[in-house]
Enzyme design. Structure first.
Site, mmCIF file in Angstrom:
data_model
loop_
_atom_site.group_PDB
_atom_site.id
_atom_site.type_symbol
_atom_site.label_atom_id
_atom_site.label_comp_id
_atom_site.label_asym_id
_atom_site.label_seq_id
_atom_site.Cartn_x
_atom_site.Cartn_y
_atom_site.Cartn_z
ATOM 1 N N ASP A 114 0.379 -9.928 -12.152
ATOM 2 C CA ASP A 114 1.762 -10.391 -12.066
ATOM 3 C C ASP A 114 1.764 -11.908 -12.259
ATOM 4 O OD1 ASP A 114 0.681 -11.263 -9.716
ATOM 5 O OD2 ASP A 114 2.074 -10.220 -8.408
ATOM 6 N N GLY A 168 2.890 -14.288 -10.287
ATOM 7 C CA GLY A 168 2.811 -15.125 -9.092
ATOM 8 C C GLY A 168 4.189 -15.454 -8.546
ATOM 9 N N GLY A 169 5.204 -15.224 -9.368
ATOM 10 C CA GLY A 169 6.566 -15.579 -8.975
ATOM 11 C C GLY A 169 7.017 -14.921 -7.692
ATOM 12 N N ASP A 176 8.931 -15.725 -13.548
ATOM 13 C CA ASP A 176 10.356 -15.568 -13.260
ATOM 14 C C ASP A 176 10.655 -16.010 -11.842
ATOM 15 O OD1 ASP A 176 8.866 -13.477 -12.058
ATOM 16 O OD2 ASP A 176 10.713 -12.354 -11.753
ATOM 17 N N ASP A 197 3.909 -0.358 -9.458
ATOM 18 C CA ASP A 197 2.804 -0.906 -8.677
ATOM 19 C C ASP A 197 3.339 -1.085 -7.275
ATOM 20 O OD1 ASP A 197 3.179 -4.029 -7.846
ATOM 21 O OD2 ASP A 197 4.332 -3.545 -9.638
ATOM 22 N N CYS A 250 -3.384 18.833 -0.215
ATOM 23 C CA CYS A 250 -4.064 17.743 -0.915
ATOM 24 C C CYS A 250 -5.527 18.146 -1.094
ATOM 25 C CB CYS A 250 -3.954 16.454 -0.106
ATOM 26 S SG CYS A 250 -4.863 15.078 -0.856
ATOM 27 N N CYS A 254 -8.034 16.042 -2.118
ATOM 28 C CA CYS A 254 -8.864 14.839 -2.241
ATOM 29 C C CYS A 254 -10.162 15.051 -1.452
ATOM 30 C CB CYS A 254 -8.101 13.616 -1.737
ATOM 31 S SG CYS A 254 -8.083 13.405 0.048
ATOM 32 N N CYS A 307 -9.489 15.211 2.363
ATOM 33 C CA CYS A 307 -8.878 16.434 2.885
ATOM 34 C C CYS A 307 -9.812 17.636 2.741
ATOM 35 C CB CYS A 307 -7.546 16.699 2.189
ATOM 36 S SG CYS A 307 -6.293 15.492 2.683
ATOM 37 N N HIS A 363 -7.422 8.823 0.681
ATOM 38 C CA HIS A 363 -6.468 9.943 0.651
ATOM 39 C C HIS A 363 -5.130 9.498 0.063
ATOM 40 C CE1 HIS A 363 -3.617 13.037 1.867
ATOM 41 N NE2 HIS A 363 -2.899 12.039 2.351
HETATM 42 ZN ZN LIG Z 1 -6.071 14.084 0.872
#
Ligand SMILES: [Zn+2]
Length: 395
Positions: free
Chosen positions: A92, A94-95, A171, A293, A331, A333, A336, A362
């Site tokens: 980004d 920095g603004g 900006d 983001d 989930c 992942c 999990c 996670h």
């Molecule tokens: Zn998970």
């Protein structure tokens, strides 16, 4: 080398899937870009999170600027070597942080304002730490109190040294409590800064996004979308703090997108800066946003909050401490699949770093998988249905 193409558009909404090609790899959109503020994902490795489906990561220019660490990065010829990663990066300008320090933080402003707050002001801004001039912004370093100056030229120069694949124009991010008159004046300046950012940009293996501002004012947002949209940026970011002055702050984000997106070139990518709660992501994708983001997945993890298909969950609560189930049954992942909520809850209560590491993993997996589900639903023409059924169970 850089290219954006839409591969599918939803029939009933403006949701779309696409690919941003960069020299370092392809980014599937709509996507979530995990934020590595100072060059780290707060407890997870880039490799692992890339393996979860993160095609690109965001790093914040502000911190590398304030402590002059960009000079060290420059000796490595950029962040990719410094962090030892090969994936696309975005920085980004920095603004946002510069203005958060002076205006927003004084008034309690985040990306979405919730705290009741105060004064509107107009004229040249000079609040505590920040002074804005036509040239740029003078502010006090949060690191050591030194007086620093950031201008569009400096922001671009530093982002070139950091060497991310995609960078942002400089900006001014206004506060939702600023007056219409102030927003008008600020927007014109931001537009001049956008041109100055492009003027000095060397375009050496990098592309730049311009930023649309204008606060909560329809005419200013439209003016900004038309003006920034007409400049030769690779893509566009929609910025700003979205406050309660909109009425409902979440509705405020959608409102701004409804005003601006129809005025932007259809064949360029659009990024929504700093927004990343699942319901906001769905509303924004529906309106044609391609990327996000946000620090939410990692910040929530540090506070013991898990992202789940049923909403946020406080893992420090007794319910989870007593649970032999994973954090989220739906989930898949590595956390999990291998650990109980009880174990993670215990680690968090005992302030073990590993607890935060597991929860960070996670949360990032969860949101990246959520984005994948969104992309698939657009591809299958079932985005509206996906959104409806998700919001029904997400509290
Ligand atoms: Zn998970």
């Amino acid at each position: 080398m850089f290219h954006f193409k839409k591969t599918k558009k939803s029939k009933k909404t403006n949701a779309r899937v696409g690919i941003i090609e960069t020299p370092r790899g392809r980014i599937k959109t709509p996507c979530f870009m995990p934020v590595a503020t100072k060059g780290a994902l707060k407890g997870a490795s880039f490799e692992e999170i890339n393996g979860f489906g993160a095609d690109i990561f965001m790093v914040n220019t502000f911190h590398f600027f304030c402590n002059e660490r960009y000079r060290d990065v420059s000796r490595f010829k950029g962040l990719h070597n410094f962090l030892n990663i090969k994936y696309p990066l975005i920085t980004d300008s920095g603004g946002f942080q510069v203005f958060s320090l002076g205006s927003g933080w004084d008034q309690g402003t985040g990306k979405i304002m919730t705290a009741k707050s105060n004064n509107s002001h107009s004229g040249l801004k000079k609040i505590n730490n920040v002074k804005i001039t036509e040239k740029g912004v003078i502010f006090k370093s949060p690191y050591n109190g030194d007086k620093l100056e950031m201008t569009p030229e400096i922001s671009i120069k530093i982002q070139e040294k950091l060497g991310a694949d995609i960078i942002f124009a400089f900006d001014e991010c206004t506060s939702p409590f600023d007056s219409y008159e102030y927003h008008q004046e600020s927007l014109d300046r931001t537009h001049r800064w956008a041109k100055r950012s492009l003027d000095v940009f060397k375009k050496n293996n990098q592309e730049m996004f311009g930023i649309i501002q204008g606060g909560k004012f329809k005419d200013l947002r439209e003016k900004s979308a038309k003006f920034i949209g007409s400049l030769p940026f690779f893509g566009f970011g929609i910025g700003g703090s979205f406050g309660e002055s909109f009425g409902d702050s979440k509705a405020g984000v959608s409102q701004v997108l409804d005003w601006t997106i129809p005025l932007l070139p259809d064949l360029k990518p659009r990024h929504l800066l700093g927004i990343g709660e699942p319901d906001d992501i769905l509303e924004s994708v529906e309106r044609g946003i391609d990327s996000f983001d946000c620090v939410i997945p990692t910040r929530w993890a540090r506070h013991g909050t898990a992202m789940t298909w049923k909403g946020r969950a406080n893992l420090k609560s007794l319910k989870f401490l007593k649970s032999k189930n994973p954090i989220d049954k739906n989930c898949f992942c590595p956390v999990c699949l291998n650990y109980s909520a009880s174990y993670i809850s215990h680690l968090l209560k005992e302030k073990e770093i590993y607890g935060i590491m597991l929860l960070t993993k996670h949360n990032l997996y969860w949101i990246l998988n959520f984005m994948k589900a969104i992309r698939n639903s657009i591809k299958n023409d079932s985005f509206e249905l996906f959104k409806k059924s998700f919001l029904k169970q997400y509290k």
